[in-house]
Motif scaffolding. Structure first.
Motif, PDB file in Angstrom:
ATOM      1  N   PRO A  45      21.206  -6.980  -4.803  1.00 18.15           N
ATOM      2  CA  PRO A  45      21.028  -8.415  -4.546  1.00 18.15           C
ATOM      3  C   PRO A  45      19.552  -8.843  -4.501  1.00 18.15           C
ATOM      4  O   PRO A  45      19.218  -9.957  -4.899  1.00 18.15           O
ATOM      5  N   VAL A  46      18.692  -7.952  -4.045  1.00 18.45           N
ATOM      6  CA  VAL A  46      17.255  -8.266  -4.016  1.00 18.45           C
ATOM      7  C   VAL A  46      16.746  -8.420  -5.445  1.00 18.45           C
ATOM      8  O   VAL A  46      16.014  -9.369  -5.762  1.00 18.45           O
ATOM      9  N   LEU A  47      17.155  -7.511  -6.323  1.00 17.36           N
ATOM     10  CA  LEU A  47      16.716  -7.576  -7.720  1.00 17.36           C
ATOM     11  C   LEU A  47      17.297  -8.791  -8.435  1.00 17.36           C
ATOM     12  O   LEU A  47      16.627  -9.405  -9.273  1.00 17.36           O
ATOM     13  N   GLU A  48      18.537  -9.163  -8.112  1.00 15.09           N
ATOM     14  CA  GLU A  48      19.125 -10.370  -8.710  1.00 15.09           C
ATOM     15  C   GLU A  48      18.300 -11.597  -8.332  1.00 15.09           C
ATOM     16  O   GLU A  48      18.012 -12.454  -9.163  1.00 15.09           O
ATOM     17  N   HIS A  49      17.934 -11.667  -7.078  1.00 12.50           N
ATOM     18  CA  HIS A  49      17.105 -12.786  -6.615  1.00 12.50           C
ATOM     19  C   HIS A  49      15.717 -12.715  -7.269  1.00 12.50           C
ATOM     20  O   HIS A  49      15.159 -13.741  -7.667  1.00 12.50           O
ATOM     21  N   ALA A  50      15.173 -11.506  -7.369  1.00  9.09           N
ATOM     22  CA  ALA A  50      13.850 -11.333  -7.989  1.00  9.09           C
ATOM     23  C   ALA A  50      13.877 -11.757  -9.450  1.00  9.09           C
ATOM     24  O   ALA A  50      12.897 -12.310  -9.955  1.00  9.09           O
ATOM     25  N   PHE A  96       9.007   5.782  -0.499  1.00 12.87           N
ATOM     26  CA  PHE A  96       9.481   4.476  -0.950  1.00 12.87           C
ATOM     27  C   PHE A  96      10.375   3.813   0.097  1.00 12.87           C
ATOM     28  O   PHE A  96      10.390   2.589   0.213  1.00 12.87           O
ATOM     29  N   LEU A  97      11.096   4.609   0.857  1.00 12.98           N
ATOM     30  CA  LEU A  97      11.923   4.044   1.929  1.00 12.98           C
ATOM     31  C   LEU A  97      11.051   3.409   3.007  1.00 12.98           C
ATOM     32  O   LEU A  97      11.358   2.325   3.512  1.00 12.98           O
ATOM     33  N   VAL A  98       9.941   4.054   3.332  1.00  9.34           N
ATOM     34  CA  VAL A  98       8.989   3.477   4.297  1.00  9.34           C
ATOM     35  C   VAL A  98       8.431   2.169   3.743  1.00  9.34           C
ATOM     36  O   VAL A  98       8.368   1.153   4.455  1.00  9.34           O
ATOM     37  N   ALA A  99       8.050   2.170   2.475  1.00  6.38           N
ATOM     38  CA  ALA A  99       7.527   0.945   1.843  1.00  6.38           C
ATOM     39  C   ALA A  99       8.582  -0.154   1.879  1.00  6.38           C
ATOM     40  O   ALA A  99       8.275  -1.313   2.204  1.00  6.38           O
ATOM     41  N   ILE A 156       0.845  -1.204   0.000  1.00  9.70           N
ATOM     42  CA  ILE A 156       0.000   0.000   0.000  1.00  9.70           C
ATOM     43  C   ILE A 156       0.876   1.248   0.000  1.00  9.70           C
ATOM     44  O   ILE A 156       0.627   2.199  -0.759  1.00  9.70           O
ATOM     45  N   GLN A 157       1.916   1.249   0.836  1.00  4.09           N
ATOM     46  CA  GLN A 157       2.812   2.405   0.894  1.00  4.09           C
ATOM     47  C   GLN A 157       3.496   2.631  -0.457  1.00  4.09           C
ATOM     48  O   GLN A 157       3.669   3.770  -0.889  1.00  4.09           O
ATOM     49  N   ALA A 158       3.861   1.554  -1.151  1.00  4.80           N
ATOM     50  CA  ALA A 158       4.486   1.680  -2.475  1.00  4.80           C
ATOM     51  C   ALA A 158       3.510   2.306  -3.471  1.00  4.80           C
ATOM     52  O   ALA A 158       3.901   3.155  -4.279  1.00  4.80           O
ATOM     53  N   ARG A 159       2.249   1.908  -3.417  1.00  2.00           N
ATOM     54  CA  ARG A 159       1.252   2.495  -4.321  1.00  2.00           C
ATOM     55  C   ARG A 159       1.076   3.980  -4.029  1.00  2.00           C
ATOM     56  O   ARG A 159       0.935   4.788  -4.950  1.00  2.00           O
ATOM     57  N   GLU A 160       1.067   4.321  -2.741  1.00  2.00           N
ATOM     58  CA  GLU A 160       0.928   5.725  -2.375  1.00  2.00           C
ATOM     59  C   GLU A 160       2.173   6.514  -2.781  1.00  2.00           C
ATOM     60  O   GLU A 160       2.072   7.660  -3.224  1.00  2.00           O
ATOM     61  N   ALA A 161       3.350   5.906  -2.653  1.00  2.00           N
ATOM     62  CA  ALA A 161       4.594   6.574  -3.036  1.00  2.00           C
ATOM     63  C   ALA A 161       4.624   6.835  -4.539  1.00  2.00           C
ATOM     64  O   ALA A 161       5.172   7.852  -4.977  1.00  2.00           O
ATOM     65  N   ARG A 212      12.298  -2.798  -6.222  1.00  2.00           N
ATOM     66  CA  ARG A 212      11.880  -1.543  -6.855  1.00  2.00           C
ATOM     67  C   ARG A 212      11.811  -0.408  -5.842  1.00  2.00           C
ATOM     68  O   ARG A 212      12.253   0.717  -6.113  1.00  2.00           O
ATOM     69  N   CYS A 213      11.274  -0.696  -4.642  1.00  2.00           N
ATOM     70  CA  CYS A 213      11.176   0.338  -3.604  1.00  2.00           C
ATOM     71  C   CYS A 213      12.566   0.786  -3.148  1.00  2.00           C
ATOM     72  O   CYS A 213      12.805   1.978  -2.924  1.00  2.00           O
ATOM     73  N   LEU A 214      13.479  -0.171  -3.008  1.00  2.00           N
ATOM     74  CA  LEU A 214      14.848   0.195  -2.633  1.00  2.00           C
ATOM     75  C   LEU A 214      15.486   1.083  -3.703  1.00  2.00           C
ATOM     76  O   LEU A 214      16.201   2.037  -3.383  1.00  2.00           O
ATOM     77  N   MET A 215      15.241   0.779  -4.961  1.00  2.00           N
ATOM     78  CA  MET A 215      15.765   1.613  -6.046  1.00  2.00           C
ATOM     79  C   MET A 215      15.170   3.013  -5.982  1.00  2.00           C
ATOM     80  O   MET A 215      15.899   4.010  -6.074  1.00  2.00           O
ATOM     81  N   GLU A 216      13.862   3.109  -5.839  1.00  2.00           N
ATOM     82  CA  GLU A 216      13.202   4.415  -5.786  1.00  2.00           C
ATOM     83  C   GLU A 216      13.635   5.212  -4.557  1.00  2.00           C
ATOM     84  O   GLU A 216      13.630   6.441  -4.579  1.00  2.00           O
ATOM     85  N   ALA A 217      14.027   4.495  -3.490  1.00  2.00           N
ATOM     86  CA  ALA A 217      14.516   5.150  -2.268  1.00  2.00           C
ATOM     87  C   ALA A 217      16.005   5.469  -2.360  1.00  2.00           C
ATOM     88  O   ALA A 217      16.596   5.957  -1.402  1.00  2.00           O
ATOM     89  N   GLU A 218      16.595   5.167  -3.520  1.00  2.00           N
ATOM     90  CA  GLU A 218      18.011   5.415  -3.788  1.00  2.00           C
ATOM     91  C   GLU A 218      18.935   4.598  -2.882  1.00  2.00           C
ATOM     92  O   GLU A 218      20.021   5.035  -2.530  1.00  2.00           O
ATOM     93  N   ARG A 219      18.498   3.398  -2.539  1.00  2.00           N
ATOM     94  CA  ARG A 219      19.310   2.449  -1.771  1.00  2.00           C
ATOM     95  C   ARG A 219      19.831   1.402  -2.748  1.00  2.00           C
ATOM     96  O   ARG A 219      19.482   0.230  -2.689  1.00  2.00           O
TER      97      ARG A 219
END
Length: 181
Positions: free
Chosen positions: A155-160, A113-116, A95-100, A142-149
């Protein structure tokens, strides 16, 4: 006040009248309490017992307020099985990602996005809901990317990418950005 005095006099004239007035008052009080309970439940819009499936269905159908209420109820209920512990934070994160996504570019979008991502990291550590592992990994990355992390996102995206081939084009784009930024 004269009417109240007359009613008191009439009531006290007989034990039967007093009992009848007391019973009527008790019945009126009980009906009022029941009516208020029914109104409160109707206003709350929360079913008596919610399941994780109810929260996920509401999320899928974009009924975000209902999904949020159901996830909060699940956390308060403490009746989740260990396999479902990640459900409420998954719902909150999605939900937080949709709101972000609705935020204009800038610091507040990044923070949303960091909260999400924080919710989704908690969901991942507890275990994404059954059948939502692929979507959870993709959304977390995706949220980590948008949060600039970026370092955390790679590694999360590689696994995804391994788990979610239908999103491979998007994940490859995100991974490229994670490595370059």
């Amino acid at each position: 006040l004269e009417g109240a005095s007359d009613l008191r006099s009439w009531t006290m004239a007989s034990r039967y009248r007093a009992a009848a007035v007391a019973a009527a008052a008790a019945l009126l009080l009980a009906n009022s309490a029941i009516l208020w309970a029914v109104i409160a439940r109707a206003l709350a819009h929360v079913p008596e017992h919610v399941s994780l499936m109810d929260a996920l269905r509401a999320l899928d159908e974009n009924r975000l307020d209902e999904a949020t209420q159901a996830a909060h109820a699940l956390e308060a209920e403490q009746g989740l099985s260990p396999q479902q512990f990640g459900g409420p934070p998954f719902v909150f994160g999605a939900i937080q990602a949709r709101e972000a996504d609705q935020e204009p570019p800038g610091e507040s979008r990044r923070a949303a996005f960091l909260v999400a991502a924080t919710y989704l990291e908690e969901a991942q550590s507890r275990g994404f809901p059954a059948g939502r592992e692929d979507a959870g990994l993709y959304l977390l990355g995706r949220c980590l990317m948008e949060a600039e992390r970026y370092t955390a996102a790679a590694p999360v995206l590689e696994h995804a990418l391994l788990q979610n081939p239908q999103e491979s084009t998007t994940i490859h784009r995100l991974l490229t950005n994670a490595y370059l930024l």
